[in-house]
Enzyme design. Structure first.
Site, PDB file in Angstrom:
ATOM      1  N   CYS A 117      97.417   9.052  29.172  1.00 21.46           N
ATOM      2  CA  CYS A 117      97.873   7.823  28.653  1.00 21.46           C
ATOM      3  C   CYS A 117      99.043   7.293  29.202  1.00 21.46           C
ATOM      4  CB  CYS A 117      97.936   7.494  27.340  1.00 21.46           C
ATOM      5  SG  CYS A 117      96.347   7.985  26.323  1.00 21.46           S
ATOM      6  N   HIS A 253     101.578   1.300  25.875  1.00 21.53           N
ATOM      7  CA  HIS A 253     100.121   1.835  25.834  1.00 21.53           C
ATOM      8  C   HIS A 253      99.259   1.332  24.641  1.00 21.53           C
ATOM      9  CE1 HIS A 253      96.678   4.651  25.702  1.00 21.53           C
ATOM     10  NE2 HIS A 253      97.295   5.547  24.746  1.00 21.53           N
ATOM     11  N   ASN A 283      91.537   1.903  23.234  1.00 22.47           N
ATOM     12  CA  ASN A 283      92.365   2.883  23.974  1.00 22.47           C
ATOM     13  C   ASN A 283      91.781   3.139  25.361  1.00 22.47           C
ATOM     14  OD1 ASN A 283      93.706   4.936  24.952  1.00 22.47           O
ATOM     15  ND2 ASN A 283      94.439   5.589  22.943  1.00 22.47           N
TER      16      ASN A 283
END
Length: 327
Positions: A117, A253, A283
């Site tokens: 990520c 993020h 996500n």
């Protein structure tokens, strides 16, 4: 050999998402969860899920083509392609090489980066350093992941969080005599906490066994994010010579809405727009930072030239923060 340059700047950003929208209500028919449960614990309302024939390379190419067109650069000008991903199924050629072929780029350097990520911020910084060192002038940087291929759809602690997508940026060299510090992609502050790297895993699939599935220790990741990352983000601002109160946006993020809001408060960017693309996209791993920034720019929420803090973090436990000026 090109001469080293003083700085680099972003020319354009773009993103690509699959057509299928998976809402919390639909998820509740697949796994023991509810819209209220997901909203209260993660903040996601919906996410996009790629079809079985839509690959990481497909999404990367979609985002990259739009970014190159928006940047107004010729294919021959792109001399570096870096793709950040942790979910590419094929080992080789790299996703970067596939994207370069599909876009008709004649001879760029191509490679992939896996920092999960945090990947896009790693890739952006690597491209920035390559350009500053004279190894090229124009780079295409992509973050893309298809997390849906690696989720346990019976595990409500993980399957409700993620979505699929890609975001891309075009980066170019600043001129030695015309560029200023305000034009530059700021210095990166990056690193990891490898002793806790096992908190997020995605193993290799077995030819005869079940597919590899994503696993994480949610509490460990949450505590790390809200206790250690804000000082690193402020350090990135200081290295870029930008006061946190002057930030136009904070793009972290998109892991969890509670993490996003906690970090924004701790960083102290009181005048900044805080990206919350997680709500509608989930996500999206390495795609989350460029996709969230691309949408802010499309909606006109951040003006051209404004400073934006980017903060990626994820498996490893890796992190990378830098300040960029919007195209």
């Amino acid at each position: 050999m090109a001469l080293p340059v003083r700085g680099t700047r972003l020319l354009a950003l773009a993103h690509h998402q699959p057509a299928r929208v998976l809402t919390n209500h639909e998820l509740a028919t697949m796994v023991d969860t509810s819209d209220d449960w997901v909203r209260s614990r993660v903040g996601v309302v919906s996410r996009r899920i790629a079809g079985p024939d839509e690959s990481v390379a497909d999404m990367s190419t979609g985002a990259a083509a739009k970014a190159v067109a928006r940047a107004g650069v010729d294919a021959a000008e792109v001399d570096l392609v870096v793709v950040a991903t942790c979910t590419a199924v094929d080992r080789m050629p790299s996703v970067a090489a596939v994207v370069a072929r599909r876009l008709g780029l004649p001879s760029p350097a191509v490679f992939d980066v896996n920092a999960a990520c945090a990947g896009f911020c790693y890739a952006l910084s690597t491209a920035d350093l390559a350009i500053r060192g004279g190894a090229g002038r124009t780079a295409l940087v992509i973050g893309a992941d298809k997390m849906s291929d690696f989720l346990d759809w019976q595990d409500r602690s993980t399957c409700v969080i993620f979505g699929d997508g890609a975001g891309a940026a075009v980066l170019t060299a600043g001129t030695a005599d015309g560029g200023t510090a305000a034009d530059a992609v700021g210095p990166v502050v990056w690193g990891s906490r490898p002793e806790r790297g096992g908190a997020i895993t995605l193993g290799s699939p077995s030819p005869t066994g079940p597919p590899a599935l994503f696993r994480q220790e949610g509490g460990t990741v949450y505590r790390w994010a809200i206790t250690e990352l804000a000082p690193l983000a402020r350090s990135a601002c200081a290295r870029a010579g930008v006061a946190v109160e002057d930030l136009a946006a904070v793009v972290t993020h998109q892991a969890n809405v509670r993490i996003i809001e906690s970090l924004a408060r701790q960083i102290g960017a009181t005048n900044a727009v805080v990206a919350r693309d997680l709500v509608e996209s989930g996500n999206t791993s390495a795609a989350s930072v460029p996709m969230a920034l691309s949408k802010l720019l499309e909606r006109g929420e951040v003006p051209s030239g404004a400073p934006v803090l980017l903060l990626g973090f994820g498996a490893g436990l890796s992190y990378a923060a830098q300040v960029v000026r919007c195209p």
